[in-house]
Scaffold this motif. Structure first.
Motif, PDB file in Angstrom:
ATOM      1  N   LEU A 121      20.536  14.615 -36.177  1.00  0.00           N
ATOM      2  CA  LEU A 121      20.231  13.303 -35.613  1.00  0.00           C
ATOM      3  C   LEU A 121      21.432  12.718 -34.878  1.00  0.00           C
ATOM      4  O   LEU A 121      21.275  12.090 -33.820  1.00  0.00           O
ATOM      5  CB  LEU A 121      19.772  12.348 -36.716  1.00  0.00           C
ATOM      6  CG  LEU A 121      18.347  12.540 -37.224  1.00  0.00           C
ATOM      7  CD1 LEU A 121      18.120  11.714 -38.490  1.00  0.00           C
ATOM      8  CD2 LEU A 121      17.325  12.157 -36.152  1.00  0.00           C
ATOM      9  N   ALA A 122      22.611  12.910 -35.424  1.00  0.00           N
ATOM     10  CA  ALA A 122      23.819  12.397 -34.759  1.00  0.00           C
ATOM     11  C   ALA A 122      24.014  13.065 -33.401  1.00  0.00           C
ATOM     12  O   ALA A 122      24.325  12.400 -32.403  1.00  0.00           O
ATOM     13  CB  ALA A 122      25.034  12.622 -35.650  1.00  0.00           C
ATOM     14  N   GLN A 123      23.815  14.365 -33.366  1.00  0.00           N
ATOM     15  CA  GLN A 123      23.941  15.088 -32.097  1.00  0.00           C
ATOM     16  C   GLN A 123      22.898  14.603 -31.098  1.00  0.00           C
ATOM     17  O   GLN A 123      23.206  14.369 -29.917  1.00  0.00           O
ATOM     18  CB  GLN A 123      23.795  16.591 -32.322  1.00  0.00           C
ATOM     19  CG  GLN A 123      23.956  17.422 -31.055  1.00  0.00           C
ATOM     20  CD  GLN A 123      23.867  18.916 -31.333  1.00  0.00           C
ATOM     21  OE1 GLN A 123      23.577  19.350 -32.447  1.00  0.00           O
ATOM     22  NE2 GLN A 123      24.105  19.718 -30.315  1.00  0.00           N
ATOM     23  N   ALA A 124      21.667  14.426 -31.563  1.00  0.00           N
ATOM     24  CA  ALA A 124      20.585  13.991 -30.676  1.00  0.00           C
ATOM     25  C   ALA A 124      20.793  12.568 -30.192  1.00  0.00           C
ATOM     26  O   ALA A 124      20.564  12.250 -29.020  1.00  0.00           O
ATOM     27  CB  ALA A 124      19.246  14.115 -31.407  1.00  0.00           C
ATOM     28  N   ALA A 125      21.224  11.692 -31.090  1.00  0.00           N
ATOM     29  CA  ALA A 125      21.458  10.303 -30.708  1.00  0.00           C
ATOM     30  C   ALA A 125      22.587  10.209 -29.688  1.00  0.00           C
ATOM     31  O   ALA A 125      22.511   9.448 -28.712  1.00  0.00           O
ATOM     32  CB  ALA A 125      21.787   9.463 -31.934  1.00  0.00           C
ATOM     33  N   GLY A 126      23.629  11.007 -29.900  1.00  0.00           N
ATOM     34  CA  GLY A 126      24.731  11.020 -28.960  1.00  0.00           C
ATOM     35  C   GLY A 126      24.304  11.500 -27.582  1.00  0.00           C
ATOM     36  O   GLY A 126      24.683  10.916 -26.564  1.00  0.00           O
ATOM     37  N   ALA A 127      23.488  12.552 -27.554  1.00  0.00           N
ATOM     38  CA  ALA A 127      23.023  13.094 -26.281  1.00  0.00           C
ATOM     39  C   ALA A 127      22.143  12.098 -25.537  1.00  0.00           C
ATOM     40  O   ALA A 127      22.125  12.062 -24.304  1.00  0.00           O
ATOM     41  CB  ALA A 127      22.261  14.399 -26.522  1.00  0.00           C
ATOM     42  N   ALA A 128      21.409  11.279 -26.303  1.00  0.00           N
ATOM     43  CA  ALA A 128      20.520  10.289 -25.696  1.00  0.00           C
ATOM     44  C   ALA A 128      21.212   8.955 -25.465  1.00  0.00           C
ATOM     45  O   ALA A 128      20.590   8.018 -24.951  1.00  0.00           O
ATOM     46  CB  ALA A 128      19.298  10.087 -26.591  1.00  0.00           C
ATOM     47  N   ASP A 129      22.470   8.868 -25.858  1.00  0.00           N
ATOM     48  CA  ASP A 129      23.247   7.626 -25.740  1.00  0.00           C
ATOM     49  C   ASP A 129      22.531   6.471 -26.435  1.00  0.00           C
ATOM     50  O   ASP A 129      22.395   5.372 -25.890  1.00  0.00           O
ATOM     51  CB  ASP A 129      23.499   7.296 -24.268  1.00  0.00           C
ATOM     52  CG  ASP A 129      24.583   6.221 -24.097  1.00  0.00           C
ATOM     53  OD1 ASP A 129      25.423   6.088 -25.007  1.00  0.00           O
ATOM     54  OD2 ASP A 129      24.575   5.523 -23.067  1.00  0.00           O
ATOM     55  N   ARG A 130      22.070   6.747 -27.645  1.00  0.00           N
ATOM     56  CA  ARG A 130      21.375   5.739 -28.433  1.00  0.00           C
ATOM     57  C   ARG A 130      22.026   5.634 -29.803  1.00  0.00           C
ATOM     58  O   ARG A 130      22.729   6.551 -30.247  1.00  0.00           O
ATOM     59  CB  ARG A 130      19.887   6.088 -28.628  1.00  0.00           C
ATOM     60  CG  ARG A 130      19.104   6.229 -27.354  1.00  0.00           C
ATOM     61  CD  ARG A 130      17.627   6.455 -27.644  1.00  0.00           C
ATOM     62  NE  ARG A 130      16.988   5.215 -28.094  1.00  0.00           N
ATOM     63  CZ  ARG A 130      16.250   5.109 -29.199  1.00  0.00           C
ATOM     64  NH1 ARG A 130      16.095   6.137 -30.007  1.00  0.00           N
ATOM     65  NH2 ARG A 130      15.685   3.955 -29.519  1.00  0.00           N
ATOM     66  N   THR A 131      21.784   4.524 -30.475  1.00  0.00           N
ATOM     67  CA  THR A 131      22.183   4.379 -31.865  1.00  0.00           C
ATOM     68  C   THR A 131      20.914   4.326 -32.709  1.00  0.00           C
ATOM     69  O   THR A 131      20.032   3.503 -32.450  1.00  0.00           O
ATOM     70  CB  THR A 131      22.996   3.089 -32.089  1.00  0.00           C
ATOM     71  OG1 THR A 131      24.196   3.162 -31.318  1.00  0.00           O
ATOM     72  CG2 THR A 131      23.348   2.919 -33.561  1.00  0.00           C
ATOM     73  N   VAL A 132      20.819   5.208 -33.679  1.00  0.00           N
ATOM     74  CA  VAL A 132      19.637   5.296 -34.535  1.00  0.00           C
ATOM     75  C   VAL A 132      20.004   4.830 -35.938  1.00  0.00           C
ATOM     76  O   VAL A 132      20.958   5.346 -36.537  1.00  0.00           O
ATOM     77  CB  VAL A 132      19.084   6.737 -34.582  1.00  0.00           C
ATOM     78  CG1 VAL A 132      17.886   6.825 -35.524  1.00  0.00           C
ATOM     79  CG2 VAL A 132      18.701   7.207 -33.183  1.00  0.00           C
TER      80      VAL A 132
END
Length: 240
Positions: A121-132
């Motif tokens: 999730l951290a990798q995906a959130a970073g790639a999407a420039d989002r905070t989850v």
């Protein structure tokens, strides 16, 4: 509560409005019994198996928190409702290969239960420039296969979420064991939640309680209740 859905938008809106009023009355009564402010309890509508049109109707009735448990249903529904100001919660068991998709639309993932998922999730959130925002799902039963971390593992998992770029630790979530009094399970969750807050004061969310047991959850301190059937009816609708 209405057990069936109507194909007429006006009639369906009336059904949902009546159900919503009833659920809010239950929350208010449970809060009064527990000496709590109803404003401290957030209602999350679980819209799985129901169409995006129902999400729109609920949004029109003032609900902004919506939950789904399957990415293959949630992703297109979130896209169809992208013009609405909604926070999407993912509440189902999540495979790491779905983390990229879920992180693209979910503001909250309530079902984080292992370190590998934190990393994905951290990798995906970073790639999407989002905070989850992430909640640690706590297992309150033995062998029911509904996911969740062992309570003893929750503090380290919370630490991992809090330390991960792109993620924000929100608190904890759990589902009560099937066929048992939910009160002891929710009391146990409250103790776990308190332990997490000692190390992470901002992790204030305790997501617990559904259509059948929200009163017990609120009595034990739930800040979020996840309600599907009592709002939308029986799970026989076909997404359209």
């Amino acid at each position: 509560m209405t057990p069936t859905t109507s194909s007429d938008p006006a009639a369906r809106r009336a059904e949902l409005a009546a159900n919503l009023a009833e659920v809010r009355e239950r929350i208010a009564a449970a809060c009064a019994a527990a000496g709590r402010d109803p404003g401290d309890v957030t209602l999350v509508a679980v819209t799985k198996t129901f169409p995006a049109s129902d999400v729109r109707l609920l949004a029109g009735l003032g609900l902004a928190q919506v939950a789904e448990n399957r990415d293959q249903e949630a992703a297109p529904k979130a896209a169809e409702c992208a013009d609405l100001d909604l926070t999407w919660h993912f509440v189902g068991q999540l495979q790491t290969n779905k983390a990229k998709s879920v992180a693209s639309y979910a503001g909250v993932v309530q079902s984080v239960d292992r370190p590998r998922l934190v990393r994905a999730l951290a990798q995906a959130a970073g790639a999407a420039d989002r905070t989850v925002r992430c909640l640690v799902q706590v297992s309150l039963d033995e062998g029911e296969g509904r996911g969740g971390a062992d309570p003893a593992d929750v503090p380290s998992l919370a630490d991992a979420i809090a330390a991960a770029d792109g993620l924000e630790l929100g608190g904890v979530m759990a589902v009560a064991p099937l066929g048992a009094d939910p009160r002891p399970a929710f009391e146990r969750l409250a103790r776990v939640a308190n332990e997490v807050r000692l190390s992470h004061p901002g992790a204030t969310i305790m997501s617990a309680g559904m259509s059948g047991d929200l009163e017990s959850a609120i009595a034990c301190g739930a800040t979020h209740v996840r309600v599907g059937t009592a709002l939308l009816g029986g799970r026989s609708a076909i997404v359209r």
